[in-house]
Design a protein around this motif. Structure first.
Motif, PDB file in Angstrom:
ATOM      1  N   ARG A  31      12.025   7.311  79.731  1.00 26.57           N
ATOM      2  CA  ARG A  31      11.580   7.250  81.123  1.00 26.57           C
ATOM      3  C   ARG A  31      10.384   8.178  81.320  1.00 26.57           C
ATOM      4  N   LEU A  60       7.177   9.653  83.989  1.00 25.37           N
ATOM      5  CA  LEU A  60       6.614   9.833  85.313  1.00 25.37           C
ATOM      6  C   LEU A  60       5.112  10.029  85.146  1.00 25.37           C
ATOM      7  N   SER A 112       0.356   3.426  83.250  1.00 25.96           N
ATOM      8  CA  SER A 112       1.629   2.710  83.348  1.00 25.96           C
ATOM      9  C   SER A 112       1.621   1.441  82.506  1.00 25.96           C
ATOM     10  N   GLU A 163       9.334   5.114  85.095  1.00 25.20           N
ATOM     11  CA  GLU A 163      10.325   5.173  86.163  1.00 25.20           C
ATOM     12  C   GLU A 163       9.675   5.275  87.526  1.00 25.20           C
ATOM     13  N   ASP A 164       8.567   5.998  87.592  1.00 27.47           N
ATOM     14  CA  ASP A 164       7.958   6.215  88.888  1.00 27.47           C
ATOM     15  C   ASP A 164       6.538   6.719  88.699  1.00 27.47           C
ATOM     16  N   ALA A 178       3.370   9.056  90.990  1.00 28.83           N
ATOM     17  CA  ALA A 178       3.134   9.933  92.137  1.00 28.83           C
ATOM     18  C   ALA A 178       1.651  10.243  92.205  1.00 28.83           C
ATOM     19  N   GLU A 232       4.622  15.072  95.697  1.00 31.89           N
ATOM     20  CA  GLU A 232       5.356  13.816  95.517  1.00 31.89           C
ATOM     21  C   GLU A 232       6.085  13.815  94.175  1.00 31.89           C
ATOM     22  N   ARG A 276      10.068  13.160  93.251  1.00 32.92           N
ATOM     23  CA  ARG A 276      10.529  12.185  92.267  1.00 32.92           C
ATOM     24  C   ARG A 276      11.427  12.848  91.211  1.00 32.92           C
TER      25      ARG A 276
END
Length: 314
Positions: free
Chosen positions: A8, A10, A23, A34-35, A37, A42, A46
């Motif tokens: 995972r 970020l 990404s 996963e996410d 920012a 931010e 997360r």
């Protein structure tokens, strides 16, 4: 920690196009983003930094240096101060390559950095390397504390060298003293290691690193010198009781000797060179010993980015 690339990630960057590019490149290679920012604040949300009972949200973090508000270096320090993320690699993404910025990033706990504009081969190679290092650390048994004066017991099974923790512990012990002998720390690495791994494969790069460790092990040393592995592709050499001119002269000889040694002969790779970064601390400033790894790594990156086959002094 999960095996393979089911990791995972970020991605933190204030430019949407860069977030999306990173990404796409990671997802295409089997990683799970996963996410994303756009600011440090931010990213903290997360990562659930304000929820101490929550588990670590990701396995690797890609963090832009130039963020609005809290910058990436300060954000890295905040993230690494959380016990859940102490061993999670943070890779800084930056267009800045001056020594001071890199030194601050490494001092804040960054595992490595990725240059902008982001290149697929460099991005994936550095992320894989950081994750492999973490997985190796997870599999590594906790070292027993050796008796006073006994050698460290935890060594890399391939290079047969102590891990960097031995040098970190030595520097920390010296930093706690009122006075310390002057010390220099040298970080050294094969030039173009990312491209070499992409072109010739990881096994060829391993043979080069073995040849580098062997060559350095045969260099004349002084009583008290320590050599250790830092990650998959770097060596640290701690020179104790040395003045800066002597440490510089020794390191320049090493860089020249590596260039002349034809380290890539067994792997069929010609023209292999190495770069080195050196940092020195006088004996009357023992607290500065803690800064040696970050300073040496920043100097190493500066040397490699200046064409390789050279020494840069912090």
């Amino acid at each position: 920690m999960k095996a393979g690339r089911d990791m995972r990630a970020l991605v933190v960057d204030d430019v949407p196009e860069i977030r999306e590019l990173i990404s796409v490149l990671l997802t295409g290679d089997g990683f799970r983003v996963e996410d994303m920012a756009e600011s440090a604040e931010e990213a903290f949300l997360r990562l659930k930094l304000d929820e101490p009972a929550a588990a670590a949200a990701v396995d690797v973090i890609l963090l832009d240096v130039m963020l609005p508000g809290i910058d990436g270096i300060a954000a890295c320090g905040r993230i690494k101060s959380d016990p859940r993320y102490r061993d999670v690699p943070v890779l800084m993404v930056t267009a800045r390559q001056e020594n001071a910025s890199l030194q601050q990033a490494f001092a804040a706990g960054a595992a490595d950095y990725i240059r902008k504009p982001v290149q697929k081969s460099e991005l994936l190679a550095r992320v894989r390397s950081a994750l492999r290092l973490r997985m190796d650390a997870d599999r590594r048994p906790e070292p027993e504390l050796p008796a006073k004066g006994a050698p460290g017991r935890v060594v890399d099974p391939q290079l047969l060298l102590p891990h960097r923790e031995l040098i970190d512990a030595t520097l920390e012990a010296a930093a706690l003293a009122d006075r310390s002998p002057p010390m220099a720390l040298v970080a050294i690495r094969i030039d173009g290691h990312v491209a070499l791994a992409e072109r010739h494969g990881g096994e060829a790069l391993l043979r080069l690193n073995l040849a580098l460790a062997d060559r350095m092990g045969r260099e004349p040393g002084c009583l008290g010198d320590l050599m250790a592995q830092d990650g998959e592709d770097r060596l640290f050499i701690l020179l104790r009781r040395t003045q800066a001119p002597d440490a510089e002269a020794r390191t320049r000889r090493w860089v020249a000797a590596i260039a002349a040694a034809d380290l890539g002969a067994d792997a069929g790779i010609a023209g292999v060179t190495a770069s080195a970064g050196m940092a020195w601390c006088p004996g009357d400033l023992p607290g500065g010993l803690r800064e040696l790894p970050g300073r040496a790594l920043a100097a190493l990156h500066a040397a490699a980015n200046s064409g390789g086959g050279r020494l840069e002094i912090a």
